[in-house]
Write an enzyme that holds these catalytic residues in place. Structure first.
Site, PDB file in Angstrom:
ATOM      1  N   CYS A  46      69.964  52.329 -52.739  1.00 26.66           N
ATOM      2  CA  CYS A  46      69.698  52.972 -52.671  1.00 26.66           C
ATOM      3  C   CYS A  46      70.213  54.081 -53.052  1.00 26.66           C
ATOM      4  CB  CYS A  46      68.341  54.280 -53.289  1.00 26.66           C
ATOM      5  SG  CYS A  46      68.429  55.544 -54.260  1.00 26.66           S
ATOM      6  N   CYS A  52      67.395  61.015 -49.829  1.00 27.22           N
ATOM      7  CA  CYS A  52      65.607  61.792 -50.356  1.00 27.22           C
ATOM      8  C   CYS A  52      64.912  61.115 -49.635  1.00 27.22           C
ATOM      9  CB  CYS A  52      65.591  60.663 -51.672  1.00 27.22           C
ATOM     10  SG  CYS A  52      64.434  60.387 -52.491  1.00 27.22           S
ATOM     11  N   GLN A 293      46.071  53.595 -60.452  1.00 30.26           N
ATOM     12  CA  GLN A 293      47.235  53.525 -59.507  1.00 30.26           C
ATOM     13  C   GLN A 293      48.632  53.024 -59.577  1.00 30.26           C
ATOM     14  OE1 GLN A 293      45.661  51.844 -55.986  1.00 30.26           O
ATOM     15  NE2 GLN A 293      43.427  52.277 -56.331  1.00 30.26           N
ATOM     16  N   GLU A 345      32.800  60.444 -58.139  1.00 27.42           N
ATOM     17  CA  GLU A 345      34.152  60.985 -58.408  1.00 27.42           C
ATOM     18  C   GLU A 345      34.415  62.836 -58.215  1.00 27.42           C
ATOM     19  OE1 GLU A 345      37.196  60.443 -57.998  1.00 27.42           O
ATOM     20  OE2 GLU A 345      37.357  62.286 -58.473  1.00 27.42           O
ATOM     21  N   CYS A 420      44.158  53.839 -48.237  1.00 23.62           N
ATOM     22  CA  CYS A 420      45.285  53.958 -48.267  1.00 23.62           C
ATOM     23  C   CYS A 420      46.042  54.887 -46.542  1.00 23.62           C
ATOM     24  CB  CYS A 420      46.446  55.217 -49.618  1.00 23.62           C
ATOM     25  SG  CYS A 420      45.486  56.853 -48.975  1.00 23.62           S
TER      26      CYS A 420
END
Ligand SMILES: C[S@@+](CC[C@H](N)C(=O)[O-])C[C@H]1O[C@@H](n2cnc3c(N)ncnc32)[C@H](O)[C@@H]1O
Length: 473
Positions: A46, A52, A293, A345, A420
Protein backbone atom coordinates in the site's frame (compact mmCIF):
# COMPACT_ATOMS: atom_id res chain seq x y z
CA UNK A 1 16.38 6.81 22.39
CA UNK A 2 15.90 3.07 22.42
CA UNK A 3 15.64 -0.16 20.56
CA UNK A 4 12.29 -1.61 19.57
CA UNK A 5 10.56 -3.99 19.79
CA UNK A 6 11.84 -5.58 22.99
CA UNK A 7 11.13 -9.09 21.70
CA UNK A 8 14.58 -9.71 20.22
CA UNK A 9 13.69 -12.98 18.53
CA UNK A 10 11.91 -10.97 15.83
CA UNK A 11 15.17 -9.31 14.75
CA UNK A 12 13.52 -6.10 13.70
CA UNK A 13 15.43 -3.26 15.32
CA UNK A 14 14.50 0.36 15.04
CA UNK A 15 16.23 3.43 16.35
CA UNK A 16 13.67 5.86 17.63
CA UNK A 17 13.37 9.09 19.56
CA UNK A 18 10.72 9.81 22.18
CA UNK A 19 9.46 13.09 23.46
CA UNK A 20 6.49 15.03 24.71
CA UNK A 21 4.79 17.11 22.05
CA UNK A 22 3.67 20.62 23.03
CA UNK A 23 1.52 20.48 26.15
CA UNK A 24 0.58 16.87 25.47
CA UNK A 25 1.02 14.42 28.36
CA UNK A 26 1.51 11.47 26.01
CA UNK A 27 4.96 10.30 25.10
CA UNK A 28 5.33 10.11 21.33
CA UNK A 29 7.92 7.95 19.56
CA UNK A 30 9.26 8.72 16.10
CA UNK A 31 11.20 6.19 14.11
CA UNK A 32 14.56 7.52 12.95
CA UNK A 33 16.09 4.51 11.24
CA UNK A 34 15.66 0.78 10.64
CA UNK A 35 18.79 -0.92 11.98
CA UNK A 36 17.94 -4.46 10.93
CA UNK A 37 14.92 -5.88 9.20
CA UNK A 38 12.56 -8.54 10.54
CA UNK A 39 13.19 -12.04 9.14
CA UNK A 40 9.70 -12.06 7.62
CA UNK A 41 9.59 -8.49 6.38
CA UNK A 42 8.12 -7.81 2.95
CA UNK A 43 7.58 -4.66 0.92
CA UNK A 44 4.21 -3.24 2.01
CA UNK A 45 2.06 -3.01 -1.13
CA UNK A 46 0.00 0.00 0.00
CA UNK A 47 1.31 3.43 -0.94
CA UNK A 48 0.01 4.86 2.37
CA UNK A 49 1.65 2.25 4.56
CA UNK A 50 3.33 3.72 7.64
CA UNK A 51 1.24 6.88 7.58
CA UNK A 52 -2.30 5.54 7.46
CA UNK A 53 -3.20 3.90 10.76
CA UNK A 54 -5.23 1.15 9.06
CA UNK A 55 -3.02 -1.79 8.05
CA UNK A 56 -0.13 -1.77 10.46
CA UNK A 57 1.28 -5.23 9.71
CA UNK A 58 1.25 -5.44 5.92
CA UNK A 59 5.07 -5.30 5.86
CA UNK A 60 5.12 -8.80 7.39
CA UNK A 61 4.48 -11.93 5.33
CA UNK A 62 0.92 -13.13 5.84
CA UNK A 63 2.28 -16.37 7.30
CA UNK A 64 4.23 -14.39 9.93
CA UNK A 65 1.15 -12.30 10.75
CA UNK A 66 -0.78 -15.50 11.41
CA UNK A 67 1.92 -16.92 13.67
CA UNK A 68 2.06 -13.67 15.69
CA UNK A 69 -1.72 -13.62 16.16
CA UNK A 70 -1.85 -17.27 17.15
CA UNK A 71 0.91 -16.70 19.68
CA UNK A 72 -0.81 -13.60 21.04
CA UNK A 73 -4.09 -15.48 21.61
CA UNK A 74 -2.30 -18.38 23.24
CA UNK A 75 -0.25 -16.16 25.56
CA UNK A 76 -3.25 -14.13 26.71
CA UNK A 77 -5.37 -17.21 27.41
CA UNK A 78 -2.46 -18.97 29.12
CA UNK A 79 -1.36 -16.05 31.32
CA UNK A 80 -4.22 -13.58 31.75
CA UNK A 81 -6.82 -16.37 31.64
CA UNK A 82 -4.58 -18.53 33.90
CA UNK A 83 -5.07 -21.67 31.78
CA UNK A 84 -1.34 -22.41 31.43
CA UNK A 85 0.47 -23.21 28.21
CA UNK A 86 -1.53 -25.35 25.83
CA UNK A 87 0.13 -28.52 24.54
CA UNK A 88 0.24 -28.70 20.75
CA UNK A 89 -3.10 -29.05 18.99
CA UNK A 90 -4.33 -32.65 19.16
CA UNK A 91 -2.21 -33.59 22.19
CA UNK A 92 -3.84 -34.39 25.58
CA UNK A 93 -4.79 -31.22 27.46
CA UNK A 94 -4.49 -29.03 24.42
CA UNK A 95 -7.05 -26.26 24.02
CA UNK A 96 -5.45 -24.29 21.15
CA UNK A 97 -6.57 -24.94 17.59
CA UNK A 98 -4.44 -23.72 14.67
CA UNK A 99 -5.50 -20.28 13.43
CA UNK A 100 -7.82 -20.23 10.39
CA UNK A 101 -6.25 -18.00 7.74
CA UNK A 102 -8.27 -15.69 5.51
CA UNK A 103 -8.30 -16.89 1.89
CA UNK A 104 -8.34 -13.29 0.61
CA UNK A 105 -5.86 -11.24 2.67
CA UNK A 106 -6.67 -8.07 0.67
CA UNK A 107 -9.95 -6.56 -0.61
CA UNK A 108 -11.83 -8.40 2.13
CA UNK A 109 -13.68 -5.50 3.76
CA UNK A 110 -17.33 -4.99 2.80
CA UNK A 111 -17.50 -1.64 4.60
CA UNK A 112 -15.18 1.36 4.79
CA UNK A 113 -15.98 4.66 6.44
CA UNK A 114 -14.12 7.74 5.24
CA UNK A 115 -14.18 11.17 6.85
CA UNK A 116 -14.43 14.60 5.32
CA UNK A 117 -12.29 17.42 6.64
CA UNK A 118 -10.88 20.83 5.93
CA UNK A 119 -7.25 19.98 6.57
CA UNK A 120 -5.20 17.51 4.58
CA UNK A 121 -2.44 15.48 6.14
CA UNK A 122 0.77 16.38 4.36
CA UNK A 123 3.50 14.32 5.93
CA UNK A 124 6.36 13.73 3.49
CA UNK A 125 7.69 10.45 4.76
CA UNK A 126 7.15 7.57 7.09
CA UNK A 127 7.16 8.23 10.82
CA UNK A 128 8.26 11.83 10.36
CA UNK A 129 7.12 14.13 13.13
CA UNK A 130 3.81 15.66 12.12
CA UNK A 131 4.85 18.95 13.73
CA UNK A 132 7.74 19.36 11.32
CA UNK A 133 5.87 18.48 8.19
CA UNK A 134 2.34 19.59 8.80
CA UNK A 135 2.45 22.76 6.76
CA UNK A 136 -1.17 23.71 7.44
CA UNK A 137 -0.93 23.66 11.20
CA UNK A 138 -1.50 27.36 11.64
CA UNK A 139 -2.70 28.40 8.22
CA UNK A 140 -6.34 29.45 7.86
CA UNK A 141 -6.71 27.96 4.36
CA UNK A 142 -9.84 25.82 3.83
CA UNK A 143 -9.10 22.60 1.99
CA UNK A 144 -11.12 19.66 0.83
CA UNK A 145 -10.07 16.33 2.27
CA UNK A 146 -11.81 12.96 2.10
CA UNK A 147 -10.06 9.87 3.37
CA UNK A 148 -8.93 8.34 6.66
CA UNK A 149 -7.85 10.15 9.80
CA UNK A 150 -4.11 10.54 10.19
CA UNK A 151 -3.11 8.43 13.23
CA UNK A 152 -3.79 10.32 16.45
CA UNK A 153 -5.23 13.36 14.62
CA UNK A 154 -8.94 14.01 14.87
CA UNK A 155 -8.71 17.05 12.58
CA UNK A 156 -6.38 15.84 9.82
CA UNK A 157 -7.46 13.65 6.95
CA UNK A 158 -5.20 11.56 4.72
CA UNK A 159 -6.71 11.70 1.24
CA UNK A 160 -6.62 7.95 0.48
CA UNK A 161 -7.46 7.27 -3.17
CA UNK A 162 -7.02 3.54 -3.19
CA UNK A 163 -7.59 1.37 -0.12
CA UNK A 164 -6.36 -2.17 -0.72
CA UNK A 165 -8.80 -3.57 1.81
CA UNK A 166 -11.93 -2.68 -0.14
CA UNK A 167 -13.29 -3.74 -3.53
CA UNK A 168 -11.79 -2.06 -6.58
CA UNK A 169 -15.18 -0.62 -7.62
CA UNK A 170 -15.55 0.90 -4.14
CA UNK A 171 -12.22 2.65 -4.72
CA UNK A 172 -13.47 4.00 -8.03
CA UNK A 173 -16.59 5.37 -6.32
CA UNK A 174 -14.39 6.95 -3.65
CA UNK A 175 -12.27 8.62 -6.34
CA UNK A 176 -15.33 10.01 -8.10
CA UNK A 177 -16.68 11.45 -4.83
CA UNK A 178 -13.27 12.97 -4.04
CA UNK A 179 -12.96 14.58 -7.49
CA UNK A 180 -16.48 15.96 -7.22
CA UNK A 181 -15.74 17.33 -3.75
CA UNK A 182 -12.57 19.11 -4.92
CA UNK A 183 -14.56 20.83 -7.68
CA UNK A 184 -17.59 21.78 -5.54
CA UNK A 185 -16.00 22.96 -2.33
CA UNK A 186 -18.31 25.97 -2.07
CA UNK A 187 -21.65 24.17 -2.65
CA UNK A 188 -20.71 21.06 -0.64
CA UNK A 189 -18.31 22.24 2.09
CA UNK A 190 -16.63 19.55 4.21
CA UNK A 191 -17.38 19.62 7.93
CA UNK A 192 -14.74 21.25 10.10
CA UNK A 193 -14.38 19.43 13.43
CA UNK A 194 -12.90 22.53 15.07
CA UNK A 195 -15.41 25.20 14.01
CA UNK A 196 -18.35 22.77 13.47
CA UNK A 197 -19.12 24.48 10.19
CA UNK A 198 -19.59 22.72 6.89
CA UNK A 199 -21.93 20.04 5.55
CA UNK A 200 -20.26 16.74 4.56
CA UNK A 201 -19.13 14.62 7.53
CA UNK A 202 -18.57 11.03 6.41
CA UNK A 203 -18.81 8.77 3.41
CA UNK A 204 -19.47 5.06 3.96
CA UNK A 205 -19.21 2.58 1.10
CA UNK A 206 -20.64 -0.89 1.75
CA UNK A 207 -20.64 -3.86 -0.58
CA UNK A 208 -22.91 -6.88 -0.78
CA UNK A 209 -24.27 -9.25 -3.41
CA UNK A 210 -27.50 -9.58 -5.30
CA UNK A 211 -28.99 -12.75 -3.87
CA UNK A 212 -30.31 -14.03 -7.19
CA UNK A 213 -27.37 -13.24 -9.47
CA UNK A 214 -24.48 -13.01 -7.03
CA UNK A 215 -23.52 -9.67 -8.64
CA UNK A 216 -21.73 -6.98 -6.63
CA UNK A 217 -24.02 -4.39 -5.01
CA UNK A 218 -22.82 -1.15 -3.43
CA UNK A 219 -24.43 1.20 -0.93
CA UNK A 220 -23.12 4.77 -0.63
CA UNK A 221 -24.02 6.67 2.54
CA UNK A 222 -23.35 10.40 2.93
CA UNK A 223 -23.47 11.54 6.54
CA UNK A 224 -24.16 15.27 6.63
CA UNK A 225 -24.52 17.87 9.33
CA UNK A 226 -27.60 19.56 7.89
CA UNK A 227 -30.80 18.27 6.33
CA UNK A 228 -30.28 19.54 2.75
CA UNK A 229 -30.52 16.43 0.62
CA UNK A 230 -31.10 18.32 -2.64
CA UNK A 231 -27.52 19.58 -2.50
CA UNK A 232 -26.35 15.99 -3.03
CA UNK A 233 -28.48 15.27 -6.11
CA UNK A 234 -25.88 16.21 -8.80
CA UNK A 235 -23.34 13.94 -7.08
CA UNK A 236 -25.90 11.14 -6.77
CA UNK A 237 -26.65 11.42 -10.53
CA UNK A 238 -22.98 11.25 -11.37
CA UNK A 239 -22.43 8.15 -9.22
CA UNK A 240 -25.43 6.26 -10.57
CA UNK A 241 -24.59 7.11 -14.19
CA UNK A 242 -21.04 5.87 -13.76
CA UNK A 243 -21.61 2.84 -11.53
CA UNK A 244 -24.50 0.44 -12.14
CA UNK A 245 -23.23 -1.57 -9.14
CA UNK A 246 -24.47 1.21 -6.84
CA UNK A 247 -28.02 0.16 -5.94
CA UNK A 248 -28.53 2.31 -2.86
CA UNK A 249 -27.53 5.85 -1.96
CA UNK A 250 -28.64 7.21 1.39
CA UNK A 251 -28.13 10.40 3.32
CA UNK A 252 -27.91 10.13 7.09
CA UNK A 253 -28.36 13.47 8.79
CA UNK A 254 -26.28 13.78 11.95
CA UNK A 255 -26.39 17.26 13.44
CA UNK A 256 -24.56 16.39 16.64
CA UNK A 257 -21.40 18.24 17.49
CA UNK A 258 -18.49 15.85 17.98
CA UNK A 259 -18.10 12.18 17.15
CA UNK A 260 -21.66 11.01 17.97
CA UNK A 261 -23.01 8.59 15.37
CA UNK A 262 -26.68 9.16 16.23
CA UNK A 263 -28.69 9.65 13.06
CA UNK A 264 -31.46 12.29 13.19
CA UNK A 265 -32.98 11.39 9.84
CA UNK A 266 -32.34 9.09 6.89
CA UNK A 267 -33.15 9.92 3.26
CA UNK A 268 -32.96 7.37 0.48
CA UNK A 269 -31.50 9.37 -2.42
CA UNK A 270 -31.39 6.52 -4.92
CA UNK A 271 -32.63 2.92 -5.12
CA UNK A 272 -33.31 0.85 -1.99
CA UNK A 273 -32.62 1.59 1.68
CA UNK A 274 -30.50 -1.56 1.91
CA UNK A 275 -28.23 -3.96 0.08
CA UNK A 276 -28.28 -7.73 0.51
CA UNK A 277 -25.73 -10.39 1.36
CA UNK A 278 -25.86 -14.16 1.57
CA UNK A 279 -24.43 -15.89 4.62
CA UNK A 280 -24.82 -19.56 5.69
CA UNK A 281 -27.54 -20.06 3.08
CA UNK A 282 -29.65 -17.13 4.35
CA UNK A 283 -30.26 -13.71 2.83
CA UNK A 284 -29.60 -10.66 4.98
CA UNK A 285 -30.70 -7.09 4.34
CA UNK A 286 -28.03 -4.62 5.37
CA UNK A 287 -29.20 -1.08 5.91
CA UNK A 288 -27.00 1.99 6.39
CA UNK A 289 -26.58 1.55 10.13
CA UNK A 290 -26.86 -2.22 10.53
CA UNK A 291 -23.99 -4.10 12.10
CA UNK A 292 -22.75 -6.76 9.70
CA UNK A 293 -19.45 -8.65 9.91
CA UNK A 294 -17.01 -6.64 7.75
CA UNK A 295 -15.32 -9.69 6.18
CA UNK A 296 -18.16 -11.65 4.59
CA UNK A 297 -16.29 -14.68 3.29
CA UNK A 298 -14.48 -15.16 6.59
CA UNK A 299 -17.75 -14.63 8.52
CA UNK A 300 -19.00 -17.70 6.66
CA UNK A 301 -16.04 -19.65 8.08
CA UNK A 302 -16.44 -18.11 11.56
CA UNK A 303 -20.14 -18.96 11.79
CA UNK A 304 -19.53 -22.51 10.62
CA UNK A 305 -16.93 -22.96 13.36
CA UNK A 306 -19.32 -21.43 15.93
CA UNK A 307 -22.04 -23.86 14.90
CA UNK A 308 -19.62 -26.79 15.25
CA UNK A 309 -18.67 -25.59 18.73
CA UNK A 310 -22.32 -25.33 19.81
CA UNK A 311 -22.49 -29.12 19.33
CA UNK A 312 -26.26 -28.95 18.90
CA UNK A 313 -28.20 -32.18 18.97
CA UNK A 314 -29.93 -30.98 15.79
CA UNK A 315 -33.25 -32.61 16.74
CA UNK A 316 -35.01 -29.30 17.32
CA UNK A 317 -35.24 -29.81 21.10
CA UNK A 318 -32.77 -27.20 22.31
CA UNK A 319 -32.98 -23.52 23.16
CA UNK A 320 -30.17 -21.24 21.95
CA UNK A 321 -29.45 -17.87 23.57
CA UNK A 322 -27.54 -15.46 21.29
CA UNK A 323 -26.16 -12.61 23.43
CA UNK A 324 -24.93 -9.41 21.69
CA UNK A 325 -26.71 -10.73 18.61
CA UNK A 326 -26.49 -7.63 16.36
CA UNK A 327 -28.76 -8.24 13.39
CA UNK A 328 -29.27 -11.85 14.45
CA UNK A 329 -27.01 -13.45 11.86
CA UNK A 330 -25.43 -16.14 14.07
CA UNK A 331 -28.60 -17.31 15.80
CA UNK A 332 -30.66 -17.23 12.60
CA UNK A 333 -28.09 -19.37 10.80
CA UNK A 334 -28.71 -22.12 13.39
CA UNK A 335 -32.46 -21.65 13.86
CA UNK A 336 -33.45 -24.68 11.80
CA UNK A 337 -31.52 -27.00 14.15
CA UNK A 338 -33.02 -25.77 17.43
CA UNK A 339 -36.39 -25.35 19.07
CA UNK A 340 -36.03 -21.60 19.54
CA UNK A 341 -33.40 -18.85 19.27
CA UNK A 342 -33.50 -15.89 21.66
CA UNK A 343 -31.33 -12.95 20.64
CA UNK A 344 -30.39 -10.06 22.91
CA UNK A 345 -29.05 -6.76 21.61
CA UNK A 346 -28.63 -3.15 22.72
CA UNK A 347 -29.28 -1.31 19.45
CA UNK A 348 -32.98 -1.06 18.60
CA UNK A 349 -32.31 -0.72 14.82
CA UNK A 350 -30.30 -3.96 14.87
CA UNK A 351 -33.18 -5.73 16.66
CA UNK A 352 -35.59 -4.46 13.98
CA UNK A 353 -33.17 -5.73 11.28
CA UNK A 354 -32.89 -9.10 13.03
CA UNK A 355 -36.68 -9.50 13.07
CA UNK A 356 -36.89 -8.49 9.40
CA UNK A 357 -34.08 -10.92 8.51
CA UNK A 358 -35.95 -13.71 10.30
CA UNK A 359 -39.13 -12.92 8.35
CA UNK A 360 -37.27 -12.63 5.04
CA UNK A 361 -35.83 -16.13 5.54
CA UNK A 362 -39.12 -17.63 6.73
CA UNK A 363 -37.77 -18.26 10.25
CA UNK A 364 -40.48 -18.30 12.91
CA UNK A 365 -38.64 -19.77 15.89
CA UNK A 366 -36.49 -16.70 16.67
CA UNK A 367 -37.26 -13.90 19.13
CA UNK A 368 -35.12 -10.76 19.39
CA UNK A 369 -35.15 -8.62 22.51
CA UNK A 370 -33.70 -5.15 22.93
CA UNK A 371 -31.79 -4.52 26.16
CA UNK A 372 -28.51 -3.48 27.74
CA UNK A 373 -26.39 -6.43 28.85
CA UNK A 374 -24.24 -4.08 30.91
CA UNK A 375 -27.22 -3.14 33.06
CA UNK A 376 -28.81 -6.43 34.05
CA UNK A 377 -31.68 -6.34 36.50
CA UNK A 378 -33.23 -9.20 38.48
CA UNK A 379 -35.86 -9.41 35.73
CA UNK A 380 -33.29 -10.50 33.14
CA UNK A 381 -33.97 -13.99 31.81
CA UNK A 382 -37.66 -13.98 32.68
CA UNK A 383 -38.68 -13.51 29.04
CA UNK A 384 -36.95 -16.65 27.73
CA UNK A 385 -36.67 -20.28 28.93
CA UNK A 386 -33.40 -21.68 30.27
CA UNK A 387 -31.10 -22.15 27.25
CA UNK A 388 -29.10 -25.28 26.52
CA UNK A 389 -26.39 -23.38 24.67
CA UNK A 390 -25.31 -19.74 25.01
CA UNK A 391 -23.45 -17.84 22.32
CA UNK A 392 -21.94 -14.58 23.52
CA UNK A 393 -20.25 -12.11 21.17
CA UNK A 394 -19.54 -8.87 23.07
CA UNK A 395 -17.59 -6.01 21.59
CA UNK A 396 -14.09 -5.13 22.72
CA UNK A 397 -14.72 -4.43 26.47
CA UNK A 398 -16.01 -8.00 26.93
CA UNK A 399 -18.75 -9.00 29.36
CA UNK A 400 -19.94 -7.12 32.44
CA UNK A 401 -19.32 -8.92 35.74
CA UNK A 402 -23.09 -9.10 36.34
CA UNK A 403 -23.55 -10.96 33.07
CA UNK A 404 -20.78 -13.39 34.02
CA UNK A 405 -22.48 -14.04 37.36
CA UNK A 406 -25.78 -14.54 35.56
CA UNK A 407 -24.21 -17.11 33.20
CA UNK A 408 -22.74 -18.99 36.17
CA UNK A 409 -26.20 -19.26 37.70
CA UNK A 410 -27.82 -20.16 34.39
CA UNK A 411 -25.72 -23.33 33.96
CA UNK A 412 -26.17 -23.78 30.22
CA UNK A 413 -24.57 -26.96 28.87
CA UNK A 414 -22.17 -24.98 26.68
CA UNK A 415 -21.02 -21.40 26.27
CA UNK A 416 -19.47 -20.39 22.96
CA UNK A 417 -17.71 -17.06 23.45
CA UNK A 418 -16.75 -15.12 20.31
CA UNK A 419 -14.39 -12.23 20.85
CA UNK A 420 -12.52 -9.61 18.87
CA UNK A 421 -10.37 -8.83 21.92
CA UNK A 422 -8.51 -11.85 23.33
CA UNK A 423 -7.42 -9.86 26.42
CA UNK A 424 -10.95 -9.19 27.73
CA UNK A 425 -12.00 -12.65 26.59
CA UNK A 426 -9.18 -14.23 28.66
CA UNK A 427 -10.25 -12.16 31.69
CA UNK A 428 -13.88 -13.34 31.35
CA UNK A 429 -12.89 -16.99 30.79
CA UNK A 430 -10.86 -16.87 33.99
CA UNK A 431 -13.96 -15.72 35.90
CA UNK A 432 -16.14 -18.40 34.31
CA UNK A 433 -13.69 -21.24 34.85
CA UNK A 434 -11.68 -20.60 38.00
CA UNK A 435 -12.83 -20.31 41.61
CA UNK A 436 -11.89 -17.66 44.10
CA UNK A 437 -11.94 -14.70 41.75
CA UNK A 438 -12.91 -11.33 43.01
CA UNK A 439 -16.64 -10.78 43.30
CA UNK A 440 -17.70 -14.11 41.82
CA UNK A 441 -19.01 -16.54 44.41
CA UNK A 442 -20.57 -19.50 42.65
CA UNK A 443 -20.07 -23.23 42.78
CA UNK A 444 -20.71 -23.44 39.05
CA UNK A 445 -17.60 -23.58 36.89
CA UNK A 446 -16.88 -24.15 33.25
CA UNK A 447 -14.03 -26.01 31.59
CA UNK A 448 -12.22 -24.46 28.65
CA UNK A 449 -12.17 -27.03 25.86
CA UNK A 450 -11.40 -25.15 22.66
CA UNK A 451 -9.77 -21.91 21.52
CA UNK A 452 -10.03 -21.22 17.81
CA UNK A 453 -8.47 -18.05 16.39
CA UNK A 454 -9.97 -16.99 13.04
CA UNK A 455 -8.24 -14.27 11.06
CA UNK A 456 -10.97 -11.83 10.02
CA UNK A 457 -8.65 -8.83 9.69
CA UNK A 458 -5.46 -9.56 7.69
CA UNK A 459 -2.82 -6.78 7.58
CA UNK A 460 -3.91 -5.59 11.03
CA UNK A 461 -3.06 -6.85 14.54
CA UNK A 462 -6.73 -7.66 15.20
CA UNK A 463 -7.87 -11.24 15.70
CA UNK A 464 -11.24 -12.91 16.22
CA UNK A 465 -11.41 -15.87 18.54
CA UNK A 466 -13.99 -18.57 19.30
CA UNK A 467 -13.66 -20.13 22.74
CA UNK A 468 -15.78 -23.02 23.97
CA UNK A 469 -16.70 -23.79 27.55
CA UNK A 470 -18.34 -26.94 28.87
CA UNK A 471 -20.25 -27.02 32.15
CA UNK A 472 -18.40 -28.95 34.85
CA UNK A 473 -20.77 -31.51 36.39
C1 LIG B 1 -19.22 -7.84 17.91
S1 LIG B 1 -20.88 -7.36 17.60
C2 LIG B 1 -21.59 -8.92 17.33
C3 LIG B 1 -22.82 -8.95 16.46
C4 LIG B 1 -23.31 -10.30 16.00
N1 LIG B 1 -23.10 -11.35 16.97
C5 LIG B 1 -22.73 -10.67 14.65
O1 LIG B 1 -21.93 -11.59 14.55
O2 LIG B 1 -23.10 -10.02 13.66
C6 LIG B 1 -21.38 -6.89 19.20
C7 LIG B 1 -22.82 -6.49 19.31
O3 LIG B 1 -23.09 -6.20 20.68
C8 LIG B 1 -23.96 -5.09 20.76
N2 LIG B 1 -23.79 -4.50 22.10
C9 LIG B 1 -22.79 -3.69 22.52
N3 LIG B 1 -22.97 -3.36 23.81
C10 LIG B 1 -24.08 -4.00 24.22
C11 LIG B 1 -24.78 -4.04 25.47
N4 LIG B 1 -24.34 -3.36 26.51
N5 LIG B 1 -25.90 -4.79 25.55
C12 LIG B 1 -26.34 -5.50 24.47
N6 LIG B 1 -25.73 -5.48 23.26
C13 LIG B 1 -24.62 -4.74 23.13
C14 LIG B 1 -23.52 -4.21 19.63
O4 LIG B 1 -24.55 -3.32 19.26
C15 LIG B 1 -23.20 -5.23 18.53
O5 LIG B 1 -24.31 -5.51 17.74
Amino acid sequence: MGLSPPNLRRKHYWLFACGFEGNSRSLIAYKLKTLSVHDNAVEAPCEYFGECGGCKTQNLTYEAQLREKEQQVHDLIARLGKFGNSPLSGEPGSYMMPIVPCATPYAYRNKMEFSYGTKKWKSKGLFVSPKLEDVNESGPKLEFALGLHAPGRFDKIMPIHNCLLQHDVSNQVLKLVQDHGERHLEELPPYDVRTHEGFLKHLTIRSGRDCETGQLQLMVNFVTKGDKKDLLQPLVDQITTSFPQVVSIVNNVNSAVGPSSIVDKEHVLYGKAYITERLRGLVFEISANSFFQTNTSQAEVLYQKVEEQCALKGDGSEVLLDLFCGTGTIGLSMAKRVKHVYGYELVQEAVVDARRNAARNGIQNATFIQGDLNKLTDEFGKDFPRPDVVITDPNRPGMHIKLIKYLLQLRARRIVYISCNPATCARDLDLLCHTGDEGVESPTRYRLVHVQPVDMFPQTPHIECITTLELCE
